[in-house]
Design a protein around this motif. Structure first.
Motif, PDB file in Angstrom:
ATOM      1  N   SER A  57       0.825  -1.196   0.000  1.00  0.00           N
ATOM      2  CA  SER A  57       0.000   0.000   0.000  1.00  0.00           C
ATOM      3  C   SER A  57       0.862   1.250   0.000  1.00  0.00           C
ATOM      4  CB  SER A  57      -0.921   0.008   1.231  1.00  0.00           C
ATOM      5  OG  SER A  57      -0.148  -0.007   2.407  1.00  0.00           O
ATOM      6  N   SER A 115      -6.994  -5.445  -1.139  1.00  0.00           N
ATOM      7  CA  SER A 115      -6.111  -4.427  -1.703  1.00  0.00           C
ATOM      8  C   SER A 115      -4.706  -4.967  -1.959  1.00  0.00           C
ATOM      9  CB  SER A 115      -6.050  -3.226  -0.767  1.00  0.00           C
ATOM     10  OG  SER A 115      -5.589  -3.612   0.523  1.00  0.00           O
ATOM     11  N   VAL A 150     -12.282  -3.222   5.947  1.00  0.00           N
ATOM     12  CA  VAL A 150     -11.095  -2.495   5.521  1.00  0.00           C
ATOM     13  C   VAL A 150     -10.211  -3.426   4.700  1.00  0.00           C
ATOM     14  CG1 VAL A 150      -9.036  -1.266   6.291  1.00  0.00           C
ATOM     15  CG2 VAL A 150     -11.184  -1.010   7.542  1.00  0.00           C
ATOM     16  N   GLY A 151      -9.792  -2.961   3.535  1.00  0.00           N
ATOM     17  CA  GLY A 151      -9.004  -3.770   2.615  1.00  0.00           C
ATOM     18  C   GLY A 151      -9.810  -4.351   1.485  1.00  0.00           C
ATOM     19  N   GLN A 188     -12.851   1.741  -2.122  1.00  0.00           N
ATOM     20  CA  GLN A 188     -11.799   2.754  -2.028  1.00  0.00           C
ATOM     21  C   GLN A 188     -10.447   2.161  -1.667  1.00  0.00           C
ATOM     22  OE1 GLN A 188     -14.608   2.645  -0.218  1.00  0.00           O
ATOM     23  NE2 GLN A 188     -14.325   3.464   1.849  1.00  0.00           N
ATOM     24  N   ASP A 189     -10.429   0.914  -1.173  1.00  0.00           N
ATOM     25  CA  ASP A 189      -9.169   0.267  -0.817  1.00  0.00           C
ATOM     26  C   ASP A 189      -8.550  -0.490  -1.983  1.00  0.00           C
ATOM     27  OD1 ASP A 189      -9.501   1.141   1.822  1.00  0.00           O
ATOM     28  OD2 ASP A 189     -10.648  -0.645   2.361  1.00  0.00           O
TER      29      ASP A 189
END
Length: 733
Positions: free
Chosen positions: A68, A617, A644-645, A649-650
């Motif tokens: 990332s 991601s 999350v991930g 948007q990730d």
């Protein structure tokens, strides 16, 4: 058309393929040859045939690897400043325009504009938080419509708006500076002794340098400008309010009452009240231009900042525009204000205080109008970068925003010189393009809620909000068109030019193919011309592949994905990727259906790629580095995860091309016929460990991720493991 309907219409060709495989050759030895004949791959020139797809397996993905990006992003103040300099600078010219159009009824137009902007605050929040990528209206349409070219053509309206904003703001700042230098005497920019054009060109070049340096430096400059501007406007509002309400101040009660009577008579009383309010509303909507800018660089903002920028802009522009038009009604006579409508706030400062405040407001106007040029650079750069990554513009715009800044500078300077400092036509073009973008943004929310209902977002509006917002903007647009009829040809001319350049790039393959055929027909021309065009076509078609992540073997969705690629992308190679954790859960018919589609669409090579891991991601970024494919060219169905991930948007900008996948229409219709054919392929896919069986039978190729993230680009002439399947089947005959 539903997936089920497409499935029924496509059965005839599928049945032919299956009959050719089952009846003519029970062992499946002639599958490749028969399907190639049925698909028509041997009829035309074989030069365009990219080769048969293969089967690949990646098992060594290191999930703990963190790929990332850790980039510094813009905070609330910096983001608001970049947009706020544009939207709050509108009070310098909107106040006078509203007074000239609506007279004493101008405050109603300002109030309606504030209400309209309040509706769009929620429209933009839902749309952009659902798809938080640069591009504004282009980004929303790209991820909801099945035609990328429609989204690209709509983006030209935003480009036209940015170009017009930069030129108009630069010329207006130059006019204010000339007004200060000439001791409050206006000057024509086209006069030989006028420095308006020179100052406008200087501003355009200056902010181009700032944009080339980097957005962090330019954002810092915008923050300083925005803070000073709000302080100056606050001082003007306090001084004007004190002068109006204090009986012994600069404006006695008798003078205030006299101004109100004169302004009522100037307006013509209550005659044509509705027409005046509509015109005032139309001019007031020009004062909210810049509200859409934040959506064009949302990726550079910290998480959660975007809704705050909308809130801050709404508060600031509503308070400024409504307050100043009310104060002008009490402190000035509109017949005098209209003469100074381009410097209306400087005129107000002179009436309520004196020369000192008039000078301060004039300097602030120069600074903030100049900052609006910066906003245009930021918005245009973010939009072109996003469109370039989607292959709507040349790739040079995605590798660096310097080229976009330089090109934007050249176009703006040329317009200043061509128009000789007269920005009236561009002002009308700016009005029409901005209001049209706002209207389509409201309509895009309908498409978003219907086509992507499962996409997570911060809030979900009642459809009455975008409907009312669109209706109000259409009213304002009608007023703008009616009052600027002479500017319509200019607007259409610029819009047509931008669309022409866009369409040439989008249809470059078809245009080159037409030129290639003409050169072949024109035998009098040298053969080298036709060879160069053919190589150019081949070079474009050999761009990095596109990727489609498939969770199941839903054949109608796989077919829809391939159709989307054929209609919207110039690539001749598509990888269909299935991410798995356990082999037992792999769809058994995925390989078979992808081979059918590979034969049905001979112009595109379809690879099947199995990747062991967890979709998220890290995996998307790893594949991007491995294959050299940008995230914008990776396609998925609508994600519904809020983890999350795994949020949209990730994933780095992957494109959503279909709705959420809830049904599984895969196995029931085609399970019977596919149980025959290629013996070893069937045996491998029907076993408990299909991927391991594919590797053991040498049907699939095992690949390893490169240590240095090199690109994975295969030659299109390589038939890949698909040829191995044919040889295996022949050995069984």
């Amino acid at each position: 058309m539903s997936c089920e309907t497409k499935l029924q219409r496509g059965r005839s060709l599928y049945d032919k393929l299956l009959v050719a495989d089952v009846v003519e050759d029970p062992a499946g030895a002639k599958f490749v040859r028969e399907t190639r004949v049925i698909a028509g791959a041997d009829v035309a020139d074989k030069a365009w045939f990219p080769g048969w797809g293969g089967i690949y397996v990646y098992e060594d993905l290191q999930q703990e690897e963190n790929l990332s990006r850790h980039e510094s992003r813009l905070g609330e103040l910096a983001s608001t400043s970049i947009c706020g300099n544009d939207i709050t600078s509108s009070c310098f010219y909107t106040t006078g325009a509203m007074a000239a159009a609506a007279g004493i009824w101008a405050p109603f137009g300002a109030i309606f504009a504030a209400g309209t902007l309040w509706l769009f605050r929620w429209v933009y929040t839902e749309a952009v938080t659902a798809l938080p990528f640069n591009g504004g209206i282009y980004n929303i349409l790209l991820n909801t419509l099945e035609n990328k070219r429609i989204a690209a053509l709509m983006a030209t309206l935003t480009m036209l708006s940015y170009i017009a904003t930069a030129v108009v703001s630069a010329l207006s700042a130059g006019s204010y500076l000339q007004f200060i230098i000439n001791n409050n005497t206006s000057a024509d920019p086209s006069e030989p002794n006028s420095s308006v054009m020179l100052f406008a060109i200087f501003l355009i070049i200056f902010f181009c340098i700032l944009k080339v340096i980097g957005i962090r430096e330019s954002a810092a400059v915008a923050s300083i400008m925005f803070t000073c501007h709000l302080v100056t406007m606050a001082v003007l509002m306090v001084v004007a309010t004190f002068a109006i309400v204090y009986p012994k101040g600069a404006l006695p009660f008798g003078l205030v009452a006299s101004n109100l009577r004169a302004n009522f008579n100037f307006t013509g009383g209550d005659s044509k009240l509705s027409d005046r309010i509509v015109l005032g509303f139309s001019n007031a909507m020009l004062g909210v231009s810049g509200f859409e800018s934040s959506a064009n660089f949302v990726e550079e903002q910290e998480p959660g900042v975007f809704p705050k920028t909308l809130r801050n802009m709404w508060y600031s522009v509503s308070v400024l525009n409504i307050t100043f038009i009310f104060q002008c009604l009490f402190a000035t006579r509109l017949e005098e204000l209209v003469e100074y409508k381009d410097m209306s706030l400087s005129f107000l400062a002179r009436k309520v205080s004196g020369p000192w405040l008039e000078f301060v407001v004039g300097v602030d106007a120069v600074v903030v109008l100049a900052a609006a040029v910066l906003t245009s650079y930021v918005g245009f750069g973010g939009l072109t970068c996003r469109m370039s990554a989607d292959r709507c513009l040349p790739s040079v715009f995605s590798t660096s925003d310097k080229m976009a800044a330089v090109l934007f500078m050249v176009v703006c300077i040329s317009l200043v010189l061509i128009l000789e400092g007269d920005s009236s036509s561009l002002q009308a073009c700016y009005s029409m393009s901005f209001l049209t973008v706002m209207a389509f943004f409201a309509l895009s929310l309908f498409i978003l809620q219907m086509e992507r209902p499962k996409l997570p977002r911060d809030l979900k509006n009642n459809l009455g909000i975008p409907a009312l917002a669109c209706a109000l903007v259409v009213v304002a647009l009608a007023g703008a068109v009616d009052s600027n009829r002479t500017a319509i040809p200019v607007f259409l001319l610029y819009f047509a030019l931008l669309n022409t350049f866009m369409l040439i790039f989008l249809f470059r393959i078809r245009l080159l193919q037409a030129v290639d055929k003409l050169l072949i027909a024109a035998r009098c021309l040298p053969l080298s011309y036709q060879v160069r065009v053919s190589k150019w076509i081949e070079k474009v078609q050999q761009l990095p592949s596109v990727v489609y992540f498939s969770k199941t073997s839903n054949i109608c969705r796989l077919n829809k994905a391939i159709q989307y690629v054929c209609q919207n992308e110039d690539a001749s190679h598509c990888r269909i990727v299935h991410v798995y954790e356990m082999e037992e859960a792999i769809p058994r018919n995925l390989v078979r259906y992808c081979q059918l589609l590979d034969a049905i669409y001979p112009c595109i090579r379809v690879d099947v790629v199995f990747v062991r891991g967890v979709f998220g991601s890290a995996l998307v970024q790893r594949l991007c580095h491995e294959w050299g494919v940008a995230p914008n060219l990776m396609f998925i169905t609508c994600p519904a995860s809020e983890s999350v991930g795994k949020r949209i948007q990730d994933l780095g900008g992957v494109r959503v091309i279909m709705g959420h996948e809830e049904e599984d229409l895969v196995d029931s219709d085609f399970r019977g016929p596919t149980k025959r054919g290629s013996g070893r392929l069937l045996e491998a896919m029907e076993g408990p460990r299909p991927v391991s069986s594919l590797l053991e039978h040498n049907i699939a190729s095992k690949c390893k991720f490169s240590l240095h993230c090199s690109k994975f680009l295969r030659s299109t002439s390589d038939l890949g493991p698909r040829a191995n399947i044919t040889e295996l089947d022949r050995s069984n005959d």
